[in-house]
Motif scaffolding. Structure first.
Motif, PDB file in Angstrom:
ATOM      1  N   UNK A 158      -4.316  12.472  -1.303  1.00 17.54           N
ATOM      2  CA  UNK A 158      -3.652  13.720  -1.677  1.00 17.54           C
ATOM      3  C   UNK A 158      -2.881  13.402  -2.950  1.00 17.54           C
ATOM      4  N   UNK A 159      -3.297  13.989  -4.070  1.00 18.14           N
ATOM      5  CA  UNK A 159      -2.928  13.437  -5.372  1.00 18.14           C
ATOM      6  C   UNK A 159      -3.013  14.514  -6.453  1.00 18.14           C
ATOM      7  N   UNK A 160      -2.887  14.104  -7.705  1.00 16.54           N
ATOM      8  CA  UNK A 160      -3.005  14.920  -8.923  1.00 16.54           C
ATOM      9  C   UNK A 160      -1.825  15.880  -9.132  1.00 16.54           C
ATOM     10  N   UNK A 180      -5.521   7.473   5.012  1.00 19.25           N
ATOM     11  CA  UNK A 180      -4.948   8.579   4.236  1.00 19.25           C
ATOM     12  C   UNK A 180      -3.952   8.033   3.222  1.00 19.25           C
ATOM     13  N   UNK A 181      -3.964   8.644   2.037  1.00 21.63           N
ATOM     14  CA  UNK A 181      -3.153   8.186   0.909  1.00 21.63           C
ATOM     15  C   UNK A 181      -2.422   9.384   0.311  1.00 21.63           C
ATOM     16  N   UNK A 182      -1.155   9.196   0.007  1.00 23.11           N
ATOM     17  CA  UNK A 182      -0.357  10.247  -0.637  1.00 23.11           C
ATOM     18  C   UNK A 182       0.214   9.701  -1.941  1.00 23.11           C
ATOM     19  N   UNK A 230      -0.805   5.079   3.274  1.00 15.80           N
ATOM     20  CA  UNK A 230      -0.341   4.426   2.046  1.00 15.80           C
ATOM     21  C   UNK A 230       0.223   5.473   1.102  1.00 15.80           C
ATOM     22  N   UNK A 231       1.296   5.092   0.403  1.00 19.19           N
ATOM     23  CA  UNK A 231       1.916   5.985  -0.587  1.00 19.19           C
ATOM     24  C   UNK A 231       2.047   5.270  -1.922  1.00 19.19           C
ATOM     25  N   UNK A 232       1.758   5.992  -2.994  1.00 18.69           N
ATOM     26  CA  UNK A 232       2.243   5.596  -4.305  1.00 18.69           C
ATOM     27  C   UNK A 232       3.302   6.616  -4.697  1.00 18.69           C
ATOM     28  N   UNK A 233       4.503   6.132  -4.955  1.00 23.62           N
ATOM     29  CA  UNK A 233       5.651   6.993  -5.234  1.00 23.62           C
ATOM     30  C   UNK A 233       6.105   6.784  -6.669  1.00 23.62           C
ATOM     31  N   UNK A 280       7.805   0.065   7.468  1.00 19.17           N
ATOM     32  CA  UNK A 280       6.631  -0.795   7.259  1.00 19.17           C
ATOM     33  C   UNK A 280       5.407  -0.018   6.784  1.00 19.17           C
ATOM     34  N   UNK A 281       5.628   1.123   6.125  1.00 17.16           N
ATOM     35  CA  UNK A 281       4.522   1.838   5.488  1.00 17.16           C
ATOM     36  C   UNK A 281       4.053   1.038   4.273  1.00 17.16           C
ATOM     37  N   UNK A 282       2.798   1.265   3.882  1.00 15.27           N
ATOM     38  CA  UNK A 282       2.316   0.644   2.648  1.00 15.27           C
ATOM     39  C   UNK A 282       2.834   1.475   1.476  1.00 15.27           C
TER      40      UNK A 282
END
Length: 320
Positions: A115-117, A141-143, A163-166, A197-199
């Motif tokens: 889930x991105x952009x 799932x990735x946010x 996983x999250x990229x913030x 402990x989330x990625x």
């Protein structure tokens, strides 16, 4: 009667027919709903490294999707045509149900859905519907998010996102001047997710005109203090309303050198020609090849999450 949205830290209070700061959430017949629910502004298969995620299923593909909208107003937005309301409000998009998306991910050999952009927080009801079904089918799932969660959203989202990229865009002054936002909810979310402990991987787009050495060192201290292990420092290029000159390769390298002593084990250059391999933080053996070149190769002992040379644990989720 007014209603309060709890999707992000703004906690907009809405009257009937009124939309929130994001322009996506609106009060209709006493219920806050997401406009154009399920109508996608973007759908693509990407390398997972593009998110960017460098320590989560390296070398794999991810089905990436977005509905329009964002709750910030960054003048340098890189995806403004689908995030900013003056551009996306007249875009119809394509309505796709959740089962079709999950089936497409499986068909395209994508072990994850991203889930991105734009900003998934403002359409998190749809995101969580897709994520729930994806996880039931064995997909990850990735946010990719600006991180301005509400406490309620964090509790809803954490169990369904792997996983999250913030984005951490800058300090409080930077957020107020250039984003119509705040750094506090972002730092709070990072602390919460790392503690659970989330990625988590963090990205900061370095603007040579804004982020001096003291600024970057302060951000490094905040991230290190919260236990962040992966930080992407990305070159800025002018987009949307911003006219600041593009960040040079040499300046980006200077900022990476600046944070080398802060205890963040994995710091990468983004939007860059610099080498983007992963090295063991103890013995400095290369464990993942340079991500600028396909195919991406990794030390087979990463299946157990360890360096083959010294047995040091390497942060991440690696292919089994």
């Amino acid at each position: 009667m007014k209603s309060r949205c709890d999707f992000c830290y703004h906690h907009c209070t809405l009257d009937e027919g009124q939309s929130g700061i994001c322009s996506v959430r609106t009060l209709e017949q006493g219920r806050i709903v997401t406009k154009a629910y399920g109508h996608l502004a973007a759908l693509a298969v990407d390398p997972v490294e593009k998110k960017p995620l460098y320590h989560f299923l390296p070398g794999s593909k991810t089905l990436s999707l977005a509905m329009p909208g964002c709750n910030l107003a960054c003048d340098f937005c890189q995806n403004y045509t689908i995030s900013q309301s003056s551009y996306h409000q007249h875009q119809a998009g394509e309505a796709i149900d959740t089962a079709a998306l999950v089936s497409l991910a499986v068909e395209r050999n994508c072990p994850s859905i991203s889930f991105t952009y734009s900003e998934p927080l403002v359409w998190q009801d749809y995101m969580l519907e897709v994520a729930s079904l994806a996880k039931s089918k064995g997909l990850s799932t990735i946010m990719v998010t600006n991180g301005t969660f509400s406490e309620e959203a964090l509790e809803r989202i954490f169990p369904l996102i792997d996983a999250c990229n913030i984005d951490l865009k800058g300090d409080e002054s930077f957020y107020r001047r250039r984003c119509n936002g705040s750094a506090k909810p972002v730092l709070d979310a990072i602390e919460y997710l790392v503690g659970k402990k989330a990625h988590v991987e963090v990205t900061t787009m370095v603007m040579e005109s804004e982020h001096d050495e003291a600024h970057i060192r302060a951000l490094a201290g905040q991230l290190a203090g919260r236990g962040v292990q992966v930080w992407h420092l990305s070159r800025y290029f002018p987009r949307y309303l911003a006219t600041d000159p593009a960040t040079s390769e040499s300046y980006l390298q200077q900022m990476i050198n600046t944070v080398s002593s802060f205890g963040i084990d994995y710091v990468y250059a983004g939007n860059s020609e610099q080498k983007q391999a992963t090295f063991c933080p103890r013995c400095h053996a290369q464990v993942v090849s340079d991500r600028r070149h396909a195919p991406i190769r990794y030390d087979k002992t990463l299946k157990e999450g360890r360096c083959s040379a010294c047995n040091q644990e390497i942060y991440g989720r690696w292919p089994s």
